[in-house]
Design a protein around this motif. Structure first.
Motif, PDB file in Angstrom:
ATOM      1  N   LEU A 216      -3.834  18.766 -16.043  1.00  0.00           N
ATOM      2  CA  LEU A 216      -5.126  19.100 -16.516  1.00  0.00           C
ATOM      3  C   LEU A 216      -4.818  19.123 -18.328  1.00  0.00           C
ATOM      4  CD1 LEU A 216      -4.519  22.175 -13.651  1.00  0.00           C
ATOM      5  CD2 LEU A 216      -6.904  20.980 -14.327  1.00  0.00           C
ATOM      6  N   ALA A 217      -3.405  19.435 -18.579  1.00  0.00           N
ATOM      7  CA  ALA A 217      -2.931  19.106 -19.736  1.00  0.00           C
ATOM      8  C   ALA A 217      -3.830  18.442 -20.474  1.00  0.00           C
ATOM      9  CB  ALA A 217      -1.841  18.992 -19.853  1.00  0.00           C
TER      10      ALA A 217
ATOM     11  N   VAL B  47     -13.087  18.800 -13.301  1.00  0.00           N
ATOM     12  CA  VAL B  47     -12.263  17.805 -13.967  1.00  0.00           C
ATOM     13  C   VAL B  47     -11.248  17.224 -13.929  1.00  0.00           C
ATOM     14  CG1 VAL B  47     -11.584  19.544 -15.741  1.00  0.00           C
ATOM     15  CG2 VAL B  47     -10.217  19.522 -14.281  1.00  0.00           C
ATOM     16  N   GLY B  48     -12.248  16.344 -13.048  1.00  0.00           N
ATOM     17  CA  GLY B  48     -11.242  15.227 -11.680  1.00  0.00           C
ATOM     18  C   GLY B  48      -9.891  15.664 -10.567  1.00  0.00           C
TER      19      GLY B  48
ATOM     20  N   LEU C  53     -11.977  22.132  -9.458  1.00  0.00           N
ATOM     21  CA  LEU C  53     -11.773  22.031  -8.183  1.00  0.00           C
ATOM     22  C   LEU C  53     -10.891  21.153  -7.606  1.00  0.00           C
ATOM     23  CD1 LEU C  53     -15.949  21.462  -8.368  1.00  0.00           C
ATOM     24  CD2 LEU C  53     -15.161  23.627  -7.813  1.00  0.00           C
ATOM     25  N   TYR C  54      -9.832  21.900  -7.692  1.00  0.00           N
ATOM     26  CA  TYR C  54      -8.740  21.383  -6.298  1.00  0.00           C
ATOM     27  C   TYR C  54      -8.077  22.345  -5.467  1.00  0.00           C
ATOM     28  CZ  TYR C  54      -6.058  19.556 -10.225  1.00  0.00           C
ATOM     29  OH  TYR C  54      -5.196  19.569 -11.326  1.00  0.00           O
TER      30      TYR C  54
ATOM     31  N   GLU D 269       0.344  -1.405   0.136  1.00  0.00           N
ATOM     32  CA  GLU D 269      -0.014  -0.182  -0.338  1.00  0.00           C
ATOM     33  C   GLU D 269       0.836   1.156   0.147  1.00  0.00           C
ATOM     34  OE1 GLU D 269      -3.462   2.273   3.125  1.00  0.00           O
ATOM     35  OE2 GLU D 269      -3.003   0.310   2.400  1.00  0.00           O
ATOM     36  N   ALA D 270       0.892   1.560  -1.254  1.00  0.00           N
ATOM     37  CA  ALA D 270       1.981   2.935  -1.067  1.00  0.00           C
ATOM     38  C   ALA D 270       1.223   4.549  -0.522  1.00  0.00           C
ATOM     39  CB  ALA D 270       1.640   3.215  -3.064  1.00  0.00           C
ATOM     40  N   ALA D 271       1.753   5.142   0.062  1.00  0.00           N
ATOM     41  CA  ALA D 271       1.833   6.596   0.357  1.00  0.00           C
ATOM     42  C   ALA D 271       1.234   7.474  -0.756  1.00  0.00           C
ATOM     43  CB  ALA D 271       2.170   6.515   1.439  1.00  0.00           C
ATOM     44  N   ASP D 272       0.402   7.841   0.031  1.00  0.00           N
ATOM     45  CA  ASP D 272       0.073   9.227  -0.923  1.00  0.00           C
ATOM     46  C   ASP D 272       1.397  10.608  -1.086  1.00  0.00           C
ATOM     47  OD1 ASP D 272      -2.417   8.317  -1.728  1.00  0.00           O
ATOM     48  OD2 ASP D 272      -3.779   9.921   0.152  1.00  0.00           O
ATOM     49  N   VAL D 273       1.314  10.830  -2.331  1.00  0.00           N
ATOM     50  CA  VAL D 273       2.131  11.441  -2.378  1.00  0.00           C
ATOM     51  C   VAL D 273       2.032  13.210  -2.362  1.00  0.00           C
ATOM     52  CG1 VAL D 273       4.394  12.905  -3.775  1.00  0.00           C
ATOM     53  CG2 VAL D 273       4.033   9.912  -3.219  1.00  0.00           C
ATOM     54  N   CYS D 274       0.957  13.452  -3.398  1.00  0.00           N
ATOM     55  CA  CYS D 274       0.001  14.545  -3.137  1.00  0.00           C
ATOM     56  C   CYS D 274      -1.471  14.703  -2.567  1.00  0.00           C
ATOM     57  CB  CYS D 274      -0.012  15.301  -4.045  1.00  0.00           C
ATOM     58  SG  CYS D 274       1.737  14.920  -5.448  1.00  0.00           S
ATOM     59  N   LEU D 275      -1.736  15.799  -1.736  1.00  0.00           N
ATOM     60  CA  LEU D 275      -2.376  15.873  -1.200  1.00  0.00           C
ATOM     61  C   LEU D 275      -3.855  17.262  -2.586  1.00  0.00           C
ATOM     62  CD1 LEU D 275      -5.173  15.768   0.669  1.00  0.00           C
ATOM     63  CD2 LEU D 275      -3.913  17.171   2.618  1.00  0.00           C
ATOM     64  N   TRP D 276      -4.599  16.780  -2.845  1.00  0.00           N
ATOM     65  CA  TRP D 276      -5.450  17.938  -3.413  1.00  0.00           C
ATOM     66  C   TRP D 276      -7.533  17.698  -2.475  1.00  0.00           C
ATOM     67  CZ3 TRP D 276      -1.980  18.723  -7.344  1.00  0.00           C
ATOM     68  CH2 TRP D 276      -1.461  16.761  -7.019  1.00  0.00           C
ATOM     69  N   SER D 277      -6.920  19.626  -1.997  1.00  0.00           N
ATOM     70  CA  SER D 277      -7.940  19.816  -1.892  1.00  0.00           C
ATOM     71  C   SER D 277      -9.275  20.195  -2.409  1.00  0.00           C
ATOM     72  CB  SER D 277      -7.864  21.023  -0.046  1.00  0.00           C
ATOM     73  OG  SER D 277      -6.131  20.846   0.054  1.00  0.00           O
ATOM     74  N   PRO D 278     -10.354  19.142  -2.118  1.00  0.00           N
ATOM     75  CA  PRO D 278     -11.343  19.566  -2.731  1.00  0.00           C
ATOM     76  C   PRO D 278     -12.367  20.874  -2.710  1.00  0.00           C
ATOM     77  CG  PRO D 278     -12.418  18.441  -0.801  1.00  0.00           C
ATOM     78  CD  PRO D 278     -10.346  18.025  -1.132  1.00  0.00           C
ATOM     79  N   LEU D 279     -13.255  21.676  -3.483  1.00  0.00           N
ATOM     80  CA  LEU D 279     -13.783  22.660  -3.258  1.00  0.00           C
ATOM     81  C   LEU D 279     -14.878  22.370  -3.645  1.00  0.00           C
ATOM     82  CD1 LEU D 279     -11.046  25.035  -5.095  1.00  0.00           C
ATOM     83  CD2 LEU D 279     -11.363  24.551  -2.422  1.00  0.00           C
ATOM     84  N   ASP D 280     -15.730  23.436  -3.621  1.00  0.00           N
ATOM     85  CA  ASP D 280     -17.589  23.366  -3.714  1.00  0.00           C
ATOM     86  C   ASP D 280     -17.442  24.328  -4.487  1.00  0.00           C
ATOM     87  OD1 ASP D 280     -19.902  22.829  -3.342  1.00  0.00           O
ATOM     88  OD2 ASP D 280     -20.372  23.183  -1.619  1.00  0.00           O
ATOM     89  N   LYS D 281     -18.348  23.829  -5.797  1.00  0.00           N
ATOM     90  CA  LYS D 281     -18.692  23.947  -6.537  1.00  0.00           C
ATOM     91  C   LYS D 281     -19.356  25.097  -6.988  1.00  0.00           C
ATOM     92  CE  LYS D 281     -19.340  24.904 -11.741  1.00  0.00           C
ATOM     93  NZ  LYS D 281     -17.987  25.792 -12.306  1.00  0.00           N
ATOM     94  N   ALA D 282     -20.395  25.542  -5.489  1.00  0.00           N
ATOM     95  CA  ALA D 282     -21.323  25.933  -5.604  1.00  0.00           C
ATOM     96  C   ALA D 282     -20.309  27.804  -4.831  1.00  0.00           C
ATOM     97  CB  ALA D 282     -22.547  25.944  -4.224  1.00  0.00           C
ATOM     98  N   ASP D 283     -19.602  27.597  -4.251  1.00  0.00           N
ATOM     99  CA  ASP D 283     -18.928  28.284  -3.998  1.00  0.00           C
ATOM    100  C   ASP D 283     -17.725  28.533  -4.915  1.00  0.00           C
ATOM    101  OD1 ASP D 283     -20.296  28.480  -1.238  1.00  0.00           O
ATOM    102  OD2 ASP D 283     -18.898  26.948  -0.797  1.00  0.00           O
ATOM    103  N   ASN D 284     -17.727  27.697  -5.995  1.00  0.00           N
ATOM    104  CA  ASN D 284     -16.339  28.395  -6.669  1.00  0.00           C
ATOM    105  C   ASN D 284     -17.089  28.677  -7.684  1.00  0.00           C
ATOM    106  OD1 ASN D 284     -13.510  28.374  -5.110  1.00  0.00           O
ATOM    107  ND2 ASN D 284     -15.159  27.003  -4.478  1.00  0.00           N
ATOM    108  N   PRO D 285     -17.697  29.161  -8.223  1.00  0.00           N
ATOM    109  CA  PRO D 285     -18.785  29.056  -9.454  1.00  0.00           C
ATOM    110  C   PRO D 285     -17.715  29.374 -10.945  1.00  0.00           C
ATOM    111  CG  PRO D 285     -19.407  31.418  -8.580  1.00  0.00           C
ATOM    112  CD  PRO D 285     -18.966  29.989  -7.559  1.00  0.00           C
TER     113      PRO D 285
END
Length: 285
Positions: A132-133, A87-88, A166-167, A66-82
């Motif tokens: 993203l690319a 894009v995942g 949205l992260y 079980e590999a450890a996470d290297v990066c932490l992606w903090s999700p955002l709420d679409k309603a607060d960030n129109p």
């Protein structure tokens, strides 16, 4: 052969006894916790305790399972960030963490700008750009600002400084400010030389898709607000041309809006970048 086998059995037995001792400690701890919590929390902790007893957190487990996470992606709420687009998220583990990667930015201003992305120092930024690319997030978007610090601001399809995916993710590679010079007339150090590519977080440290490309040296005097992603390795003439485009006031009254459109036709990373660089260059010549 017998002594060798005896030694192996003794080592295996010792390892087993260490595992049992650790599990006994965890079981006692679990019972103490369960005795001091309410019924609702007890249900949850029973499940956790079961995982402990089953060895889910056993330090002797094979770390490759079980590999450890290297990066932490903090999700955002679409309603607060129109202004942001879902894009995942990039993968958090099993991503490159060494070497460099090539990013190619084809614009309407001339030959493509190629960037050597420092994967070793900014693995999460590199993973985000690659993700993203791959979603063609940057294609047919405008670089909406030319800043007086000597950088062109790109990567926000909304053109508001609030756009992106949205992260968000953290800074990885901000330059270190040098110690203050005892000389009163000493000039501040250049932390962002011409050709530096950085992230642009809004607010600082909350990075997404936005980035800066410096077309002249920048020596901040108080802090180092931008995390470095890489350096321009080709297309400096195009970058110099962009830096000469005059600016006009934007909707907020700031004189940062390019008088001439700066459009990213395509932005590619890695193998895709190599495949698209040559045709893009011929298209712009």
């Amino acid at each position: 052969m017998a002594p060798s086998k005896d030694r192996q059995r003794k080592l295996a037995r010792a390892k087993y006894e260490r595992q049992m001792a650790r599990r006994a400690v965890r079981e006692r701890r679990r019972r103490r916790i369960l005795a001091g919590v309410g019924t609702g929390l007890a249900v949850v902790l029973v499940a956790v305790g079961g995982a402990w007893i089953g060895g889910a957190f056993d330090s002797d487990r094979d770390p490759t399972t079980e590999a450890a996470d290297v990066c932490l992606w903090s999700p955002l709420d679409k309603a607060d960030n129109p202004e942001r687009t879902d894009v995942g998220t990039p993968p958090g583990r099993d991503i490159p963490q060494t070497g460099t990667e090539t990013m190619t930015i084809s614009t309407n201003q001339g030959a493509p700008i190629t960037v050597s992305v420092d994967v070793a120092s900014s693995p999460c930024a590199a993973a985000s750009f690659t993700h993203l690319a791959g979603k063609k997030f940057y294609d047919n978007t405008d670089c909406h600002e030319i800043l007086d610090i000597g950088a062109v601001h790109c990567g926000d399809p909304s053109g508001t400084n609030n756009g992106g995916p949205l992260y968000t993710f953290y800074d990885e590679n901000p330059p270190a400010l040098p110690e203050p010079s005892p000389s009163a007339g000493a000039k501040p150090a250049v932390l962002y030389p011409k050709g530096t590519v950085t992230l642009f977080g809004n607010p600082a440290g909350n990075n997404g898709s936005q980035f800066l490309i410096f077309f002249k040296d920048y020596a901040p005097t108080t802090d180092a607000p931008y995390s470095i992603v890489g350096r321009v390795s080709g297309g400096l003439d195009t970058l110099a041309k962009i830096g000469k485009i005059p600016t006009v006031a934007d909707d907020a009254g700031d004189k940062v809006k390019p008088k001439e459109k700066i459009t990213i036709n395509t932005l590619t990373v890695g193998a895709d970048a190599a495949a698209t660089a040559a045709p893009s260059a011929s298209a712009q010549s």
